[in-house]
Scaffold this motif. Sequence first.
Motif, mmCIF file in Angstrom:
data_model
loop_
_atom_site.group_PDB
_atom_site.id
_atom_site.type_symbol
_atom_site.label_atom_id
_atom_site.label_comp_id
_atom_site.label_asym_id
_atom_site.label_seq_id
_atom_site.Cartn_x
_atom_site.Cartn_y
_atom_site.Cartn_z
ATOM 1 N N SER A 169 -6.881 -19.508 -1.084
ATOM 2 C CA SER A 169 -7.054 -18.486 -0.059
ATOM 3 C C SER A 169 -5.723 -17.786 0.243
ATOM 4 O O SER A 169 -5.701 -16.581 0.523
ATOM 5 C CB SER A 169 -7.627 -19.109 1.209
ATOM 6 N N LEU A 210 -5.170 -15.191 -2.451
ATOM 7 C CA LEU A 210 -6.050 -14.047 -2.270
ATOM 8 C C LEU A 210 -5.561 -13.139 -1.151
ATOM 9 O O LEU A 210 -5.637 -11.912 -1.253
ATOM 10 C CB LEU A 210 -7.478 -14.522 -1.979
ATOM 11 N N GLU A 211 -5.041 -13.727 -0.091
ATOM 12 C CA GLU A 211 -4.516 -12.922 1.007
ATOM 13 C C GLU A 211 -3.292 -12.120 0.563
ATOM 14 O O GLU A 211 -3.118 -10.965 0.952
ATOM 15 C CB GLU A 211 -4.166 -13.812 2.192
ATOM 16 N N GLU A 212 -2.451 -12.722 -0.268
ATOM 17 C CA GLU A 212 -1.285 -12.010 -0.792
ATOM 18 C C GLU A 212 -1.727 -10.809 -1.634
ATOM 19 O O GLU A 212 -1.171 -9.723 -1.514
ATOM 20 C CB GLU A 212 -0.434 -12.943 -1.651
ATOM 21 N N GLU A 213 -2.721 -11.000 -2.457
ATOM 22 C CA GLU A 213 -3.223 -9.903 -3.288
ATOM 23 C C GLU A 213 -3.855 -8.814 -2.425
ATOM 24 O O GLU A 213 -3.731 -7.628 -2.713
ATOM 25 C CB GLU A 213 -4.247 -10.418 -4.310
ATOM 26 N N TYR A 214 -4.526 -9.196 -1.354
ATOM 27 C CA TYR A 214 -5.144 -8.222 -0.456
ATOM 28 C C TYR A 214 -4.070 -7.365 0.216
ATOM 29 O O TYR A 214 -4.219 -6.149 0.359
ATOM 30 C CB TYR A 214 -5.996 -8.941 0.587
ATOM 31 N N VAL A 215 -2.972 -7.979 0.606
ATOM 32 C CA VAL A 215 -1.875 -7.230 1.224
ATOM 33 C C VAL A 215 -1.272 -6.255 0.213
ATOM 34 O O VAL A 215 -0.967 -5.108 0.544
ATOM 35 C CB VAL A 215 -0.799 -8.207 1.767
ATOM 36 N N LYS A 216 -1.125 -6.681 -1.040
ATOM 37 C CA LYS A 216 -0.591 -5.792 -2.072
ATOM 38 C C LYS A 216 -1.503 -4.586 -2.282
ATOM 39 O O LYS A 216 -1.040 -3.464 -2.469
ATOM 40 C CB LYS A 216 -0.440 -6.540 -3.395
ATOM 41 N N LEU A 217 -2.815 -4.808 -2.267
ATOM 42 C CA LEU A 217 -3.762 -3.703 -2.452
ATOM 43 C C LEU A 217 -3.743 -2.747 -1.264
ATOM 44 O O LEU A 217 -3.941 -1.547 -1.427
ATOM 45 C CB LEU A 217 -5.175 -4.240 -2.658
ATOM 46 N N GLN A 218 -3.523 -3.250 -0.070
ATOM 47 C CA GLN A 218 -3.474 -2.384 1.106
ATOM 48 C C GLN A 218 -2.262 -1.466 1.064
ATOM 49 O O GLN A 218 -2.317 -0.343 1.564
ATOM 50 C CB GLN A 218 -3.431 -3.222 2.389
ATOM 51 N N GLU A 219 -1.172 -1.916 0.474
ATOM 52 C CA GLU A 219 0.043 -1.111 0.401
ATOM 53 C C GLU A 219 -0.105 0.069 -0.552
ATOM 54 O O GLU A 219 0.558 1.081 -0.394
ATOM 55 C CB GLU A 219 1.214 -1.987 -0.043
#
Length: 104
Positions: A61, A64-73
Motif C-alpha cells: 500500500s 501504491l501511494e507513492e505512485e499515486y503521488v507521482k501521477l498527481q504531479e
Amino acid sequence: MFTLKALQKNKTVKYGVPMLLLIVGGSFGLREFTQIRYDAQKIRKKLDPALEARVNVQKQSVILEEEYVKLQEKNLDEWKNIRGPRPWEDSKEYQEQQRSRQNK
C-alpha cells in the motif's frame, strides 16, 4: 530350451533390451540433472533485502501511494498521442516530419 547362441541371434534381445535400458536409465539420469539445475536456480534467485522489502505484501500500500503521488504531479490534460514509425518507414525521416508538424 534357449541356448546362449539363440538369445544372441534374437533381434529383440540384441537391440530391444539395450534400447529399453537406455531410455529408462536416461530418464532417471535426466531427472537427477534437472533437479540439480532447479536447485541452483533457486539459490541464485534469492532476493536482496532492499528488493524484498519492496515486494513484501504488507508494504504494498505504501508503494501504491507513492505512485499515486507521482501521477498527481504530472499534467495529464495536455498530452498528445504521437504515432511512432512503422517497421517499413524510415524512422529519422518520420521523426523529422513529426517535429515539423509540432512546430506549426
